[in-house]
Design an enzyme around this catalytic site. Sequence first.
Site, PDB file in Angstrom:
ATOM      1  CG  ASP A  52      55.692   2.198  59.018  1.00 17.73           C
ATOM      2  OD1 ASP A  52      56.862   2.477  58.720  1.00 17.73           O
ATOM      3  OD2 ASP A  52      54.752   2.995  58.909  1.00 17.73           O
ATOM      4  CG  ASP A 103      58.675   7.228  58.100  1.00 14.18           C
ATOM      5  OD1 ASP A 103      57.594   7.670  58.513  1.00 14.18           O
ATOM      6  OD2 ASP A 103      58.970   6.012  58.121  1.00 14.18           O
ATOM      7  CG  MET A 159      61.314   0.420  61.473  1.00 11.89           C
ATOM      8  SD  MET A 159      59.886   1.428  61.871  1.00 11.89           S
ATOM      9  CE  MET A 159      58.789   0.879  60.577  1.00 11.89           C
ATOM     10  CG  MET A 180      57.170  -1.596  63.354  1.00 10.48           C
ATOM     11  SD  MET A 180      56.478  -0.421  64.526  1.00 10.48           S
ATOM     12  CE  MET A 180      56.204   0.989  63.447  1.00 10.48           C
ATOM     13  CG  HIS A 210      60.346   1.921  57.259  1.00 11.65           C
ATOM     14  ND1 HIS A 210      59.897   2.965  58.043  1.00 11.65           N
ATOM     15  CD2 HIS A 210      61.624   1.677  57.660  1.00 11.65           C
ATOM     16  CE1 HIS A 210      60.854   3.327  58.872  1.00 11.65           C
ATOM     17  NE2 HIS A 210      61.902   2.568  58.666  1.00 11.65           N
ATOM     18  CG  HIS A 256      55.819   4.079  54.561  1.00 12.96           C
ATOM     19  ND1 HIS A 256      57.107   4.231  54.079  1.00 12.96           N
ATOM     20  CD2 HIS A 256      55.944   3.922  55.911  1.00 12.96           C
ATOM     21  CE1 HIS A 256      57.970   4.177  55.096  1.00 12.96           C
ATOM     22  NE2 HIS A 256      57.288   3.992  56.218  1.00 12.96           N
ATOM     23  CG  MET A 263      63.773   6.566  60.871  1.00 10.80           C
ATOM     24  SD  MET A 263      62.096   6.141  60.314  1.00 10.80           S
ATOM     25  CE  MET A 263      61.056   6.749  61.634  1.00 10.80           C
ATOM     26  CB  SER A 298      52.446   5.323  57.247  1.00 12.62           C
ATOM     27  OG  SER A 298      52.584   4.211  58.115  1.00 12.62           O
TER      28      SER A 298
END
Length: 216
Positions: A33, A173, A66, A35, A64, A31, A135, A6
């Site tokens: 993330d 994850d 979020m 957000m 990913h 990966h 998750m 990540s």
Amino acid sequence: MILSPSMLSSDFSRMGDELAALKEAGISWVHWDVMDGSFVPNITFGPPVIKNLRKRSDLFFDVHLMIREPERHLEAFADAGADMLVVHAEACLHLHRTLGAIRELGMRAGLALNPATPVTVLEHVMDLTDMVLIMTVNPGFGGQKFIASGLAKIRAARTMLNRQERETLLQADGGISPENAGEIVMAGASVLVAGSAFFNGAPYRERREAFEKALA
Ligand code: DX5
Ligand code: ZN
């Protein structure tokens, strides 16, 4: 097993070099993330950052999201070069439509579930899902502790996925390290995300080998 480090735990001031070092260490997936400060408390980066780094790397970009209302940003992430785009079940009002739209844009579609969301949400969208992301921490931050009940949930998801003919990846994850990677893969995960336990200062090749050794 696929290991997807990540970038959340990488050095943001030199992400291009980090990607090159991952490749050099034999890593194939990375990966991202994303957000929004609303679906989760934290804010990270978005399509322009990923798009620029896409120019520096041919690794498989596992993105990913979020973020709330991810359907508003699918084209931007396709344009940024995402290979797999993962949306949260809790963030989609029309999950079925959104997973289909991701595929229509030429990406693979992933479905993420928060710790409190039952795996049964998968039931009617399984044929539209290329990867399920369980998750194993509450999303928002790196470096949190693995939630132990995540193991039973991975097993339940694996049982559901095995009922179909086609193969769907199962990603775990949050809070994953060489210490617990073995039992997570035994439970049925095929892709492991690792942030803080991967970017912990040791050479990346050594970190990759530590995860692989844990599964041998
Ligand atoms: C958490 C993110 C994770 C995070 C994992 O919201 O989805 O991908 O980077 O970090 P670690 O491995 O440190 O728990
Ligand atoms: Zn993640």
